[in-house]
Enzyme design. Structure first.
Site, short mmCIF file in Angstrom:
data_model
loop_
_atom_site.label_atom_id
_atom_site.label_comp_id
_atom_site.label_asym_id
_atom_site.label_seq_id
_atom_site.Cartn_x
_atom_site.Cartn_y
_atom_site.Cartn_z
CE1 TYR A 60 34.45 167.52 -29.52
CE2 TYR A 60 36.36 166.53 -30.57
CZ TYR A 60 35.13 166.40 -29.97
OH TYR A 60 34.58 165.15 -29.82
CE LYS A 104 33.83 165.65 -26.15
NZ LYS A 104 32.66 165.16 -25.40
CB SER A 150 37.19 162.84 -28.88
OG SER A 150 37.68 162.97 -30.19
#
Ligand code: WQD
Length: 333
Positions: free
Chosen positions: A141, A145, A117
């Site tokens: 988050y 990633k 991402s």
């Protein structure tokens, strides 16, 4: 080749499955159906319901279907939730990936495509983000990633696994109404949701250092994103030992205000937006340089923001038919 697509019942995964099978590849979907929908999986594609934390089931699935490549999309993806429940994100996104990589390398799989991402960059202080721009994620988050990319590259090097980490920018649109995103956690569906209940769309801050004061992002059609996976899968299969890290965007910045104007033009619901406070942690501008993906994969996005919003709106109307009936009032609440 036979590709295992984890998260293949999800919004993006279902598009990847269609793109791969349309390109003549065999697909098997592996999904825990926590947010994925079984009806998104085509009837002729096997669906294995399970968690990426289940080493046994993963190993059996890889062997039973003679899987030769994996596209790994199964993950938690809510930035805000990751702040509240970081350990859950680390368990599912990092430990789930570690278990999967263990199974994949033990089964002799040759190619691995990882769903990363733009969140790995955090607040990039550059006009166009290249893959060399330093990574400084702002949320658990984004951290999971980035850590995921490290795992993928390290395991790839050690096991002779060809890998590609695809850093998605802001994904929107759908290939068909039934494949649209059913979540309401990104700009386009959030604007649809407000318009559906006759409320003004919200702009989270109009005092950013951008041309119109609203945040600028790089929106990419999910169909183009799915095609990037096919191109990456092919590139890995053709040349073992690769280790690709690629931005998947269009290289074009679009502001929140411009997006809301596009939505008004497509839907006919032209309510003036309400400007509210900034959302904490939002960077002013995140736009990809898409040059490396073009050079490495020969891939380039073909769809524009109009295509994204038109196709997303068709999906929204399927789930919320009442949205078609909301009258234009043109009043800011
Ligand atoms: C876009 C812009 C908002 C709603 C996040 C993650 C990223 C990826 C995609 C995961 C921002 C503004 C939004 C609204 C608004 N996630 N906005 N009014 O934050 O760029 O990216 O989602 O898989 O990793 O960080 O996307 O769609 O939430 O917001 O003004 O009602 O729209 O402030 O500037 P974002 P988004």
């Amino acid at each position: 080749m036979t590709w295992l697509i984890t998260g293949g019942a999800g919004y993006i995964g279902a598009h990847v499955v269609r793109a791969l099978t349309a390109a003549g590849e065999r697909a098997v979907v592996y999904d825990d159906l926590s947010t994925g929908l079984a009806q998104r999986v085509p009837a002729d594609v096997p669906l294995v319901t399970g968690s990426t934390l289940d080493a046994d089931l993963l190993g059996r699935t890889l062997t039973a279907h003679a899987v030769t490549g994996v596209v790994h999309l199964a993950a938690k993806k809510q930035v805000g939730e990751s702040v509240e429940r970081p350990l859950r994100y680390y368990r599912e996104n990092v430990e789930g990936l570690r278990v999967l990589l263990d199974a994949v390398t033990a089964a002799g799989v040759r190619s691995f495509v990882f769903s990363s991402s733009a969140a790995v960059y955090g607040t990039p202080d550059v006009d166009l983000v290249t893959e060399e721009t330093p990574c400084a994620p702002l949320s658990p988050y984004g951290e999971t990633k980035l850590a995921g990319e490290w795992l993928v590259r390290a395991a790839g090097r050690a096991a002779g696994l060809s890998t590609a980490c695809l850093r998605y920018f802001n994904v929107a649109g759908a290939a068909a109404p039934e494949l649209a995103d059913v979540g309401v956690s990104n700009l386009v569906p959030m604007v649809f949701e407000r318009l559906t209940r006759d409320a003004p769309p919200r702009i989270f801050g109009a005092d950013y250092p951008t041309p119109d004061g609203t945040c600028v992002r790089d929106y990419i059609h999910v169909v183009d994103l799915a095609e990037a996976h096919v191109a990456a899968a092919r590139a890995l299969a053709a040349a073992p030992g690769r280790d690709l890290t690629l931005n998947i965007g269009r290289g074009e910045g679009v502001s929140v205000r411009e997006m809301i104007d596009h939505v008004g033009a497509v839907t006919g619901h032209r309510r003036p937006a309400a400007i509210t406070a900034r959302r904490p942690g939002d960077p002013a501008r995140v736009v990809a340089s898409a040059d490396r993906a073009a050079a490495e994969l020969g891939w380039k996005a073909r769809h524009d923001v109009h295509d994204m919003i038109t196709s997303a709106w068709a999906g929204w109307l399927r789930l919320h038919p009442e949205a078609a009936a909301v009258r234009e009032r043109g009043v800011t609440a």
